[in-house]
Design an enzyme around this catalytic site. Structure first.
Site, PDB file in Angstrom:
ATOM      1  N   GLY A  86      56.184  47.128  43.421  1.00 17.37           N
ATOM      2  CA  GLY A  86      54.742  47.098  43.223  1.00 17.37           C
ATOM      3  C   GLY A  86      54.006  47.200  44.539  1.00 17.37           C
ATOM      4  O   GLY A  86      54.456  46.682  45.566  1.00 17.37           O
ATOM      5  N   CYS A 129      41.470  36.656  33.567  1.00 15.89           N
ATOM      6  CA  CYS A 129      40.705  37.151  34.709  1.00 15.89           C
ATOM      7  C   CYS A 129      39.249  37.263  34.256  1.00 15.89           C
ATOM      8  O   CYS A 129      38.881  38.235  33.599  1.00 15.89           O
ATOM      9  CB  CYS A 129      41.253  38.501  35.148  1.00 15.89           C
ATOM     10  SG  CYS A 129      40.525  39.133  36.663  1.00 15.89           S
ATOM     11  N   CYS A 134      36.516  32.555  46.495  1.00 15.23           N
ATOM     12  CA  CYS A 134      36.051  33.637  45.616  1.00 15.23           C
ATOM     13  C   CYS A 134      34.593  33.964  45.904  1.00 15.23           C
ATOM     14  O   CYS A 134      33.755  33.064  46.026  1.00 15.23           O
ATOM     15  CB  CYS A 134      36.216  33.235  44.156  1.00 15.23           C
ATOM     16  SG  CYS A 134      35.764  34.557  42.999  1.00 15.23           S
ATOM     17  N   GLY A 176      42.518  36.343  44.827  1.00 12.26           N
ATOM     18  CA  GLY A 176      43.033  37.018  46.008  1.00 12.26           C
ATOM     19  C   GLY A 176      43.670  36.109  47.038  1.00 12.26           C
ATOM     20  O   GLY A 176      44.803  36.340  47.481  1.00 12.26           O
TER      21      GLY A 176
END
Length: 427
Positions: free
Chosen positions: A8, A159, A353, A320
């Protein structure tokens, strides 16, 4: 010499490649295998969807960057993983053997679990840049004949941030076009309350996001389950706390963007001891699978149990910085094993975030991301919009340079007390 393969090349896979290159020995070989030779900065997709960014502005051709770092690159999809034989079978018929494997595939988007959902059905998505570009094209036609818009996330989604971002960004775009007054908007989510985010909230995300929706005249439905989607109509069930259907509503729309549930990719699903029933990879605190000790995993494909029972299933997001924390731990632990030592590093799973709302936004810091937390902070303001733009430019630049965390970023995070690794203590 050890062969290390990363499966990936999204956010987790690219960062993993850079950090693994630094953590391994000079004689080891690192290969990245992925279905897409181009990396796209997924957090920019809501901007792409309204034409505020082009595809070219947020993409990176990985081959030259990997070549500069001495990382071998195989842009071929994986057809099958055989962890007993330490081998990947690729769709071009070739095979790739490994001594250590890092699974960083991200998820498969489970549109097919709801009738009529997804770009092949009657709704759109900002999970992939192809989907975002499709929205940008359809938005032009929509604006010629405005109507209701539905946005949100379906049952089992994990999400939620991009759903809120797209909602407010498209609302800002409609105001710019002077047609907001012609577009009723409804936010439909599986969350038990606005701002839950799959995390039982962070700071006052409930109050901040409810206030933002109310200010922008956006109605909302929580604990909602999408039954099916037809052309111009979404059938939604409101679920009571006891799991019973409280009401069924048919919502008309001219445009709909609903984030789907995720599952593991097909080559992983069904491998006992490696993945859970949804195909997400099982790992311990060192990012290591306990059945196959030479397999590690990072990113959205990692199995994390939900926060707790909710009327409608809600997954836990992998943000992230949390993913970067997983990556650093995994890279360092493989480095330890290569040198004959035990894995000792654990990610903090801290989260930072920035959610852009077009001309304002909401930021939060959760240390760790999953409660109970040492830091539980959120705030809103126009500064978040500017900060998100700055972060986008910075992150894409460092990915193009082949860097994971320049020294000045490390220094800044240390000053703020936001680390990627937990303190190592001796047994």
């Amino acid at each position: 010499m050890a062969d290390i393969v990363i499966m990936g090349a999204g956010l987790a896979g690219v960062i993993m490649a850079y950090e693994m290159k630094d953590a391994m020995r000079p004689e080891d070989r690192l290969t990245v295998v992925t279905k897409d030779p181009v990396y796209h900065f997924v957090p920019s997709n809501p901007w792409v969807a309204v034409g505020w960014r082009t595809r070219e502005a947020v993409e990176i051709d990985l081959a030259p960057t990997f070549a500069r770092r001495g990382i071998e690159f195989r842009p071929v999809p994986v057809a099958k993983l055989d962890p007993e034989a330490n081998r990947l079978e690729l769709e071009d018929g070739s095979t790739l053997n490994y001594d250590y494997l890092v699974i960083a595939t991200g998820p498969e988007l489970a549109f097919d679990e709801i009738e009529g959902l997804g770009p092949e059905g009657h709704t759109s998505s900002v999970c992939h840049i192809d989907h975002a570009e499709k929205i940008a094209l359809s938005l032009e036609e929509f604006c010629k004949k405005p109507g209701p818009i539905i946005t949100g996330a379906v049952q089992g989604a994990s999400c939620y941030g991009p759903a809120y971002e797209f909602t407010f960004i498209v609302e800002a775009e409609l105001r710019r076009r002077k047609i907001r007054d012609q577009v009723p908007m409804t936010f439909v989510t599986s969350e038990p309350y606005i701002g839950h985010l799959g995390l039982d909230g962070v700071g006052d995300t409930k109050g901040l996001l409810e206030s933002a929706l109310r200010e922008k005249h956006i109605k909302w439905m929580t604990s909602s389950r999408v039954k099916k989607v037809e052309s111009g109509k979404m059938v939604v069930e409101e679920i009571a706390d006891d799991g019973a259907v409280k009401a069924t509503r048919e919502l008309p729309f001219g445009m709909a963007m609903m984030l789907p549930a995720f599952r593991g990719i097909k080559p992983l699903r069904g491998i006992e001891g490696l993945v859970n029933p949804r195909g997400f990879v099982l790992v311990d605190e060192h990012q290591q699978n306990q059945k196959y000790k030479n397999v590690f995993s990072v990113g959205v494909c990692v199995a994390i149990p939900p926060m707790g029972p909710t009327p409608v299933p809600c997954g836990v997001p992998k943000t992230g910085f949390m993913i970067e924390s997983m990556v650093t731990a995994a890279a360092k632990n493989i480095g330890e094993i290569l040198r004959g030592r035990k894995p000792i590093y654990r990610g903090t799973w801290n989260a930072i975030c920035l959610a852009d709302f077009g001309d304002t936004g909401v930021a939060f810091v959760a240390q760790p991301q999953i409660p109970p937390r040492n830091v539980n902070w959120s705030a809103s303001g126009r500064w978040v919009h500017a900060a998100k733009i700055g972060f986008e430019k910075y992150f894409i630049r460092k990915m193009r340079k082949g860097e994971s965390e320049p020294f000045y970023e490390t220094a800044a995070l240390n000053m703020l007390g936001i680390g990627k690794l937990k303190k190592v203590t001796s047994d």
